[in-house]
Design an enzyme around this catalytic site. Structure first.
Site, mmCIF file in Angstrom:
data_model
loop_
_atom_site.group_PDB
_atom_site.id
_atom_site.type_symbol
_atom_site.label_atom_id
_atom_site.label_comp_id
_atom_site.label_asym_id
_atom_site.label_seq_id
_atom_site.Cartn_x
_atom_site.Cartn_y
_atom_site.Cartn_z
ATOM 1 N N GLY A 108 0.811 -1.216 0.000
ATOM 2 C CA GLY A 108 0.000 0.000 0.000
ATOM 3 C C GLY A 108 0.840 1.259 0.000
ATOM 4 N N ASN A 109 0.192 2.386 0.365
ATOM 5 C CA ASN A 109 0.818 3.710 0.278
ATOM 6 C C ASN A 109 1.382 3.883 -1.147
ATOM 7 O OD1 ASN A 109 3.531 5.661 1.368
ATOM 8 N ND2 ASN A 109 1.410 6.250 1.519
ATOM 9 N N LEU A 110 0.494 3.697 -2.101
ATOM 10 C CA LEU A 110 0.910 3.570 -3.504
ATOM 11 C C LEU A 110 1.408 4.901 -4.068
ATOM 12 C CD1 LEU A 110 -1.996 1.285 -4.747
ATOM 13 C CD2 LEU A 110 0.210 0.635 -3.763
ATOM 14 N N GLY A 126 5.691 4.671 -8.579
ATOM 15 C CA GLY A 126 6.452 3.437 -8.802
ATOM 16 C C GLY A 126 5.526 2.225 -8.862
ATOM 17 N N HIS A 127 4.599 2.127 -7.898
ATOM 18 C CA HIS A 127 3.652 1.005 -7.910
ATOM 19 C C HIS A 127 2.767 1.065 -9.156
ATOM 20 C CE1 HIS A 127 4.203 1.583 -3.417
ATOM 21 N NE2 HIS A 127 4.468 0.301 -3.539
ATOM 22 N N GLN A 152 7.831 -9.359 7.898
ATOM 23 C CA GLN A 152 9.076 -8.870 7.306
ATOM 24 C C GLN A 152 9.626 -7.631 8.013
ATOM 25 O OE1 GLN A 152 6.944 -8.295 3.452
ATOM 26 N NE2 GLN A 152 8.284 -6.541 3.190
ATOM 27 N N GLY A 200 9.487 -4.661 -8.461
ATOM 28 C CA GLY A 200 10.294 -3.529 -8.894
ATOM 29 C C GLY A 200 11.777 -3.766 -8.658
ATOM 30 N N ALA A 204 11.044 3.793 -10.522
ATOM 31 C CA ALA A 204 10.505 5.130 -10.836
ATOM 32 C C ALA A 204 11.249 6.146 -9.967
ATOM 33 C CB ALA A 204 9.018 5.169 -10.546
HETATM 34 O O1 PAF Z 1 8.034 -4.948 -1.884
HETATM 35 C C1 PAF Z 1 7.054 -4.976 -1.100
HETATM 36 O O2 PAF Z 1 6.219 -4.053 -1.050
HETATM 37 C C2 PAF Z 1 6.888 -6.166 -0.160
HETATM 38 O O3 PAF Z 1 8.120 -6.661 0.252
HETATM 39 C C3 PAF Z 1 6.022 -7.280 -0.754
HETATM 40 C C4 PAF Z 1 6.667 -7.903 -1.974
HETATM 41 C C5 PAF Z 1 4.641 -6.748 -1.123
HETATM 42 C C6 PAF Z 1 5.835 -8.404 0.275
HETATM 43 O O4 PAF Z 1 5.219 -7.931 1.431
#
Ligand code: PAF
Length: 286
Positions: free
Chosen positions: A31-33, A36-37, A61, A152, A181
């Protein structure tokens, strides 16, 4: 755009949208797009009949001292952006949908690839990433006979680790790499990242120093000379500008091992450094 939260609803939505034809094209995100996304969405949609994005801030993570709780969550804006890009399905699992019980089975990535660089400074990070990506792939692709997913190049090591995981488990997923990006204007060249939001206006302008340092390091490496010395000089130059670098290094693409000779071959300069409290990463293929 259809928004679903459970794996069962996702699979039902995919079955209806695909109607037995074609395969999904998937962009996993936290999220928080940003642009780049969205560039990844535009890229991946060329590789499948139904475009799926996921938004899930994956606790696994994050290290205990990291920003899981404060990680920017911008649900309404993210939905609007995905809708505008023509995303077909947004999979937004709640924590209980993806981790209905403590996740005691985990994907342990190859330490030679995952315990270096980011893995050295963020131990367990790639275990968390691989575990959630495996779960997301199961959710999206298990009933569709596979498909395509995009990652990315900004998270270069992540891309390499995921590629290797897909290869070793023979997952029916084609991995496509999206270019990084970069910002325009006063902070022009800064790799777009959700964590850039933590930077002040002045820090954003300063932040370009990381990609400049990688460019200088890559150019010096191509000229020859002792790589360890060049890397130490690059870190020292960043320190002099108020950064706390974790690493600036030149590696072979693919396996991320140090090259025997940096004057030739397909290499990548990778860096991670803290500016104020914000840890940024960037890389440059050369
Ligand atoms: O790159 C990310 O935003 C995260 O590491 C991912 C691949 C969505 C996994 O939580």
């Amino acid at each position: 755009m259809q928004i679903v939260h459970t794996i069962a609803d996702l699979r039902a939505a995919l079955a209806t949208a695909l109607a037995g034809r074609g395969r999904p094209a998937f962009v996993p995100t936290m999220g928080n797009l940003h642009e780049g996304h969205l560039s990844l969405i535009r890229l991946v949609r060329q590789h499948g009949e139904v475009t799926v994005a996921s938004i899930f801030v994956n606790r696994l993570q994050f290290l205990p001292h990291e920003d899981f709780d404060s990680y920017p969550r911008t649900w309404e804006a993210d939905c609007a952006k995905l809708q505008a890009e023509g995303c077909d399905i947004l999979f937004a699992p709640r924590e209980a949908d993806l981790y209905p019980e403590p996740q005691t089975f985990k994907i342990q990535p190859d330490p030679a690839l995952a315990d270096i660089l980011e893995g050295e400074f963020r131990p367990g990070f790639f275990t968390g990433v691989c575990t959630v990506v495996m779960k997301l792939f199961q959710a999206v692709f298990a009933t569709t006979g596979g498909g395509t997913a995009v990652f990315g190049k900004k998270d270069y090591q992540q891309l390499m680790v995921i590629r290797r995981m897909v290869q070793q488990f023979a997952l029916p997923v084609d991995i496509v790499a999206g270019e990084t990006a970069r910002a325009e204007g006063a902070s022009g060249g800064l790799a777009l990242s959700s964590r850039n939001g933590y930077l002040s206006e002045a820090q954003r302008e300063q932040a370009i120093a990381l990609s400049r340092a990688l460019k200088t390091l890559a150019e010096a490496a191509r000229q020859g000379g002792n790589l360890a010395v060049l890397e130490a000089q690059a870190m020292q130059a960043l320190r002099a500008q108020g950064w706390e670098p974790d690493y600036l290094t030149v590696r072979q693409r693919g396996n991320l091992l140090p090259p025997a000779d940096a004057t030739t071959g397909e290499l990548v300069a990778l860096g991670a450094a803290r500016l104020g409290g914000t840890r940024l990463i960037d890389n440059l293929e050369f």
